[in-house]
Structure formats: C-alpha cells, structure tokens
Design an enzyme around this catalytic site. Sequence first.
Site, PDB file in Angstrom:
ATOM      1  N   HIS A 120       0.821  -1.210   0.000  1.00 43.51           N
ATOM      2  CA  HIS A 120       0.000   0.000   0.000  1.00 43.51           C
ATOM      3  C   HIS A 120       0.857   1.263   0.000  1.00 43.51           C
ATOM      4  O   HIS A 120       0.335   2.365  -0.172  1.00 43.51           O
ATOM      5  CB  HIS A 120      -0.995   0.000   1.170  1.00 43.51           C
ATOM      6  CG  HIS A 120      -0.395   0.158   2.532  1.00 43.51           C
ATOM      7  ND1 HIS A 120      -0.196  -0.892   3.385  1.00 43.51           N
ATOM      8  CD2 HIS A 120       0.034   1.249   3.190  1.00 43.51           C
ATOM      9  CE1 HIS A 120       0.325  -0.457   4.517  1.00 43.51           C
ATOM     10  NE2 HIS A 120       0.475   0.847   4.422  1.00 43.51           N
ATOM     11  N   ASP A 151       0.530  -7.599   1.262  1.00 41.97           N
ATOM     12  CA  ASP A 151       0.903  -6.205   1.519  1.00 41.97           C
ATOM     13  C   ASP A 151       2.419  -6.017   1.576  1.00 41.97           C
ATOM     14  O   ASP A 151       2.976  -5.601   2.600  1.00 41.97           O
ATOM     15  CB  ASP A 151       0.251  -5.738   2.824  1.00 41.97           C
ATOM     16  CG  ASP A 151       0.222  -4.218   2.943  1.00 41.97           C
ATOM     17  OD1 ASP A 151       0.608  -3.541   1.973  1.00 41.97           O
ATOM     18  OD2 ASP A 151      -0.186  -3.719   4.009  1.00 41.97           O
ATOM     19  N   SER A 233       4.747   4.465   9.859  1.00 42.27           N
ATOM     20  CA  SER A 233       5.520   3.269  10.192  1.00 42.27           C
ATOM     21  C   SER A 233       5.317   2.133   9.204  1.00 42.27           C
ATOM     22  O   SER A 233       5.914   1.076   9.364  1.00 42.27           O
ATOM     23  CB  SER A 233       5.149   2.788  11.604  1.00 42.27           C
ATOM     24  OG  SER A 233       3.792   2.402  11.650  1.00 42.27           O
TER      25      SER A 233
END
Length: 1027
Positions: A120, A151, A233
């Site tokens: 993402h 991801d 993060s």
Amino acid sequence: MNGTSPALRSKRKDPPQSIDGRLPKHPRPNGDASSGGANTPDQHDGFASESDYEDERRLSLLPTGADTAEWQATIQKVVRNVVSIRFCQTCSFDTDPALTSEATGFVVDAERGYILTNRHVVGSGPFWGYCIFDNHEEVDAYPVYRDPVHDFGILKFDPKAIKYMPVAALELRPDLAKVGVEIRVVGNDAGEKLSILSGVISRLDRNAPEYGEGYSDFNTCYYQASAAASGGSSGSPVVNIDGYAVALQAGGRVDGAATDYFLPLDRPLRALRCLQEGRPITRGDIQCQFLLKPFDECRRLGLTPDWEARVRQAFPHETNMLVAEIVLPEGPSHNKIQEGDVLVEVNGELLTQFIRLDDILDSSVGQPVRLLLLRGGEEVEVEIEVGDLHKITPDRFLSVAGGSFHDLSYQQARLYGVACKGVYVCEAGGSWRFDSAENGWIIQTVDQKKTPDLATFIEVMKTIPDKARVVVTYKHLRDLHTLNTTIIYVDRHWSKKMKLAVRNDETGLWDFSNLADPLPPVPPVPRKAAFIQLEHTSHPAVADLVRSFVHVSCTMPVKLDGFPKNRKWGMGLVIDADKGLVVISRAIVPYDLCDITITIADSIVVEGKVVFLHPLQNYAIIRYDPSLVDAPVLSARLSSEELTQGASTYFIGYNRIGRIVHAATTVTEIFAVTIPANSGAPRYRAVNVDAITVDTSLSQHCGSGVLVAQDGTVQALWLTYLGERNPSTHRDEEYHLGLATPSLLPVVRQIQQGLTPRLRMLPVEFRAIQMSQARLMGVSEDWIDQVWVANMHHHQLFMVTKRTMSRLDEAADADADSLEEGDILLSLNGNIITRISDLDVMYSHERLDAVVVREGQERTLRLTTVAADDLETTRAVSFCGAIFHAPHHAVRQQISKLFSEVYVSARTRGSPAYQYGLAPTNFITHVNGKPTPDLESFLREVVKIPDNTYFRLRAMTFDSVPWVVTMKKNEHYFPTMELIKDATEPCGWRRVTYEGGHVILGEGPDGVVAPAGESTDTDVDVGVCDN
C-alpha cells in the site's frame, strides 16, 4: 472468527462506514506541513484525503525502558538499513487515490539496491519517490515489484549513490517468528526521526486485517504484537534481538488498543530471491478467499471428528483451519467451492495454513490442483485450474476524454464479491464525471456498444468523434442490480490524445503511448423543438417567458481563478433570439476556458461561446448559433425601470433538479451585495451591485430564474452568487439573489450592435453606511439633507472598504487623485450617490469628478477609472502539478500588495507541488535565486531546470510571510505546459508543452490525468485545446 470481531470486516457490498476498531494502514500524509502562513491551508472536502488511509491518531508509544547492551548493539546495526520513503502516487488507480505520503522501508539486498516495504506504499499505480537513509543521504527509488494481493512491495535504488555510509541489508528470517519472541519495530515515527518501539509477538495466526473499501490483504495470516506503531511506520522491519527481520509492519488498531499487525516474510523472501536470480515471480490463485477459523466454528460448518483428530495429530499446535469465505462468480472456483467449505487437503496433502497453500498455488500456475473439502460433514473433492494472479491485476490504464480506465482488478472483485471482469473507472473526470462523485463505476456500454473489457472499450472510443454526445450505461460495484444511464459529451479537443499507460518494472515508470487521434466533430444540423406550456398562470405574457429559458452546462477542463468546481449548470435567459445571445450567472460560467452546451426546449443541444464577462455584476453573456435552432425561441424584454421595495412581481425559477416553479410575490428588500471575501481561495464575487430578495420560499430553492411584470417584461434576473467557503462544513456557500435588468441594458445594446463592451471602473469596493455613521465620520448636515431628498427609500451613502490592486498601481502618478479606504463617496460628476446603481456612471467614463469625505474633511477629487479589459486570465502555466497565472481580480480585490505576477491558483493531488507543500494563494518571486516578476520570466526559468533535479522557489504567502520551498521536477507525469488565450484557435486557447528540452505545440507524449476533485482548489483537471 479467530479472535477477530465480525464487525471489523467489510464483506462484499456493505456500504462504506466508520467502524470502531478499523485497522488502518500507516503511510503518513505529506504536503502542507512546510507551508507558512494561515493562507496555505490544509484542504478539506468530500474527496478522500490521505488521512483516511493513515493512522494519525495513535501517538502514544509503549514505554520501552532501558534496552540491554545486546539490544542496543542490534538496534545500532539495524537503523543503518532502515529508510524513510517519501512518495507520490501520481494518479488514481485501482483502490488507490492520488496522494503524497511518507512511510518506511528497509534494505534487503545492499548490492542490488532492493528495499522492502508495503504494497500500500508502493501502490498499484504510478509511483514517484525517494528514500532517505539514517545519515540523511537521499536516493531515488522506484518499484520493481508490488504483490497483487499481499501487503508488500520491493523498491530499487542505486547503492552507489550512497557515499557517506556503508549500505548493509537485513536478512529475512520468517522462520524465527515465534510466539513470545521479543521484537523491536524500527521505523518512521509519524514522519519524524526513526523511532524504535518494543513489543512481544503474541500470536501468529490472525486473519489479515480489512481496511474498508481501499486496499486490503487477504489469503494470508498476520502476526499480532503490542507495539503501538504510529503514522508513517508502514514498511518498518520487525527485528529480533539478533538483528534479523522476522516480519513486516503493516497495520494496527485505532480504538486505543496498543496492537500492531505484521505480515509474515515467507512470500516477500520468495519474491526477493526470484528478483535476485532473475526469475519471474509467479503468483497463482483460484479466486477464492479463505479465512482461518477455529476448530469449534469449523465443527459447526461440517468438520467431522475423524478429520479433526487427524488434523490435530498432524499439527498439534494448530487451532484453526482454512474455510472458504468468498468465491468469485465465473472464477476457477465457481460452482466447485462454496462459502463455508472447510479445506482439508490440497493435492493429497493435509493443510491448515496459508503459507503452504501459497507455496502450492504459486508453483502450479496454469496447472490443476485437487482440493478435498468438507461441506456440511460430507467430503467433496474438486479439481481446479490455478490462474495467473498477475493477469487479473491491471498493469495498464487508458486516459481518454478526461477519464482513466482499466480492467477490474482482483482486489476490487474480491472486495465486492463480483466477477473479475469489466472496465473500471479509476478517475471519473472530464466527460466521465457522473452525477455521483463516488468511485466504483463499471462501464457497461458506450454508444450502444458493449464494453466487457479494456481492449473493447478502446476500440469503441476510437470510433467516437470529438464533441459527440453518446449514451453510456454503467453500474456500481456495490449495486450491480441497478443499471445507470447517462449521456456524456465526449471531449477530445482539450486533451486530444488517447493515452495508454503501461507499467514498466525495469524502469519503475509507466510508459505512455498515443493510441488514436480524435475523429473530427460531426457538423451540427438544424433541429426542431417545441416548448412546454406553463400552467396556472393568470398572465399569458408571463407564461410565454418559458420560451426564453435555456439550460446551460459549463465544463472547465482547467481550474483557474480559484474557482472551486469543474462543472456547473444553470438556466440562462435568451435576450436576443436572432443573434443567439443568452445571459447567465458567472457562478455558472466563471471564465472562458470552458465547454458550454446550451439545451433549448429540452431538446436541441448546441454549442455556446463566451461573449462577455462582467467584472463586478455576476453575469456573463454567451452566444449560440441560432441557425441550428428551429424552435419558437422568445427574446426576453428587459425592463429599463428599477424595481422598488414592496413592488409586486412574478417569480419564475428553476429548482435544483431543473424543474420550473413560479409564484406571485413582492420585493422584500434591495441592498448592496456584501458577500464575504475568501482569503483561503480567492474567487470571483460580485461587488458594487444591488441585490434583490422576494417574499417566496421558492426563491431560495432556485439558482436561476427571473422576476417578471404582468406584461412579460423581465424586471430582474434571478442568479446564483458564489460565496465564501464555510469553515465548518468546508463547502462553498451559494446565494440566490436578484439583479435588476436596467444595469444590463448598456452592455446588451453594444453586443447587439456587434461591439465589444469596453467597461471602466473605480478600483475600489464600497459598503453602504447609515446616516448616523456618516455624521460621526464628518458628513455635513447639508449632505445628509440631500440624501433624504435623493433617496426616500434608503437613507444611505457608500464608504470605500477595500482598494483593488490595479496592474497600473505601481506606475501610477503618486500625486494623482484616488479613492482611499475609509473615504465616504458623496457624488460623482455632480450627482449624489445614494444607490449602488448610481455608480454605473463609472463604466462609461475615463474620468470622474468626485466629492468625498476623508478623515472628516470634505474633498473634491478628479478620479481616473481603470479599464476592465485585462481583468480576466489569459495565460496560465502548469508546472509540477500546480497552476500558475497572474493574480486574478478576486486576489487583487483582497490583497494590499502584490508580491509578483506569478500566483499559485491550484495544485494536483499526488504531484510534486502537493508533496513539497506549494499551496494555492502563494506568490512566486524567485526561481533558483532569479527574480520572476511575471509569468514570462517564471516560465523561462523553470524550463531550464533539468528533469528529476531539485530547484528552489522563493514564495510569499497571502499573509505576507516569505518562505522557500525546494522541489524536484517531474516531467514524465507532470510536464510543463503553457495555456495561452488565442482567438484564432477553435477552442479559444492553445497549448504549448515543454518536455525534455523540446517545445511541443499541443499536448506532449507524457503526463497523467489529474484527480478530478469537485470541492477544492487543490484538485485540477489538466487539458487544453490542441489543434
């Protein structure tokens, strides 16, 4: 469900909603933080902002205490391999909107320059970004792999570009992730310096988190720990005490629980090895989503005691099995697997975990696999051919007529539980801006031709000529039961090229190619029409006025002058049917870089052109070709008599859905318009003009209409006035008011005679004051007596509240007479001024003899009016995703000093301008230290800047705060473009593109379709006439 509440999941076609405990992704937004001054605001609107995809709310960190020497040594080694990623997703694609943000990654191959981060972050579409190492060295990075489902993504950089520190890599060790292992998350803490957060892995078998309607991982397990990572993060390494990366930070909770979720590294490690060895990264899938479910739930679904015993014996530490959750229609698993089936074996191998299932499917692309399922206690064995996951993940998009399209992705199909097919609208702009601003449209047909896939859609669009009006049918992914039908105006003249962008994993760029030039417009032909009859009116002349109304639609391909919309519509009044002249509000037609369509009698559609824009009184005059109209269009008769308060009149208006309404009413008030200024985004507003209100509730529901006398004479236009942006709702206010027709007559007569009105005006804004205030400010009793005689209905004078910065101000003679703020105007050319309409004398005089009261003293001034010819924008530059032009009239009305003639009017999401914080309302005074007092000098300097290099802009905010911004130029996605008003062009404007050191007349080969936001000046559609 494995410890996860069902309420956290957004399964299939649930509408978007805010859910407590939603699991966010962690890229951090970027853009406005470095802008100075109150007038470089964050933009708020209906468009999904980056913060919808971030976790900005979780700022509390777990106390880590003092680390041991061993942990300190590990962290010191790890931080050298962790990078801060700052990036732009340059246009909307699949589940990702255009945005700028920050995240984290870490080096996994120092020799080849590979960085592991989240999918993402890399995104599914065009990416442009760079990495900053711990010693603050910067290096460009580009994607070489983004997983279709999981991801993670891999960026590549040039290791030789890092000169001041050794580059090392973190070794990936998925086998070391165990429950109870103490870990550290080393990452970008909300965009600040790298932070180190501690935690302990508490479980290895939770299902992948769901993120609502955006991108979500699935068909994998996630690890869970208490670490409380914050915004920025994403992509952080999760390391153990030996310095090995055991997982990848991906998400966490927002409900106060200090819980983070990590992606296992098995699939990233396999992808990395494939890249290192030069092998393709095969990915297999059977278009079925599985979930981990505990044994007790599996029993209810049909897990038999025998099979449970065998599974528990084979995997004594497991407590879950894989259960089919979503089976996509028409996919490989359709009619073979059913929701609720418990997966037992694959190819004869007992299986309970996603990692092993991924191994089998990835190595079996194009081959069959045998699945043994339990369905209600019965064994079901099926054979399914494994599909290529990359083939159902779009790697290209088409841009045509202001919109962007690609084949529906597996991500979207899985999210809504639909078949993985269809043409998805990833950017609903230009001709494709449907009535709803939602994303998720699937095109069904165009021009009566089916478009099942992108290739067919391309062929259909090649056959449609410019300016054609065609029928389009479409559905929403959330509601495939409803077929929507609309008619679009195909715009192939502002942006001629039909561009196909194809992902290139070698360069990290998306390569553009032009598939087809537009077909020329079909010449219009005359058409017949009849008007409706207005019912229940006592005056036939009033009823006949229906024949004077036309529907006007205006589309602006480029946002100029701070105007907040790309498309507006309203009803115009025909004032000369023989010449095709129509008057319309400037809130509908704000400037002449636009497409205007005029619909007559709800039947005949003709093209319109701007003839005149009034600088102050909120109306425009447009023209159509009357030879194309065979209908009894009636020229409205405009009254030369002023309306008075209390007068009876007849209101005819068009409500928000375009229906005509009417009522007898009276004039309640006539007053000077005082629309608040909008310093956050100055845009056109009416000043120095009287407004009319009437005693009917219909008036506030109608943005277009007229006030008409019994004999059918139009006494006033009923117009929409664009107002300020509401600070609470962040929406643009609109006012519905009347404009008396006598003020239009001089302009209309000149246009009817074939003349171009050359108006002049006083460069000031007036406000009405009462006699009590005027007396205290020094107006004599004699003048007050004259006011009572001159205007028996309103005892008022007018005070100068703001001077407008004229382009000639600096060159003007310092000794010349001029109005100043606080002056009270008593008379012009010997006539006392007690009505706003009395000021109309300024429009036709170069000089005016004025009597004013200044600082309590009466003075006689010889005023020079200024020409209104040069108030409209005639030139603009698009550079690095921002629109620059000379400060338009609204800016000059509000500001006390012009810092330069280079003004930032708008910017595009996902652009360098947005990433580096260059905001609307800024003035640019220098480029790389060179003064840029005007657009010519600005363009000359920015064209010199090499692509992909930094430059400095010295800027001044609207609040007079100087600041310097450093930006990096990007010509591939945001080429430099100049827009010049040119009456010889069919569209009235021409484009010049500056790309790669070349000057291109028209549109260049590269460039993305910009986001098509509707409610903020930061969203720009870039396209201009090429001929």
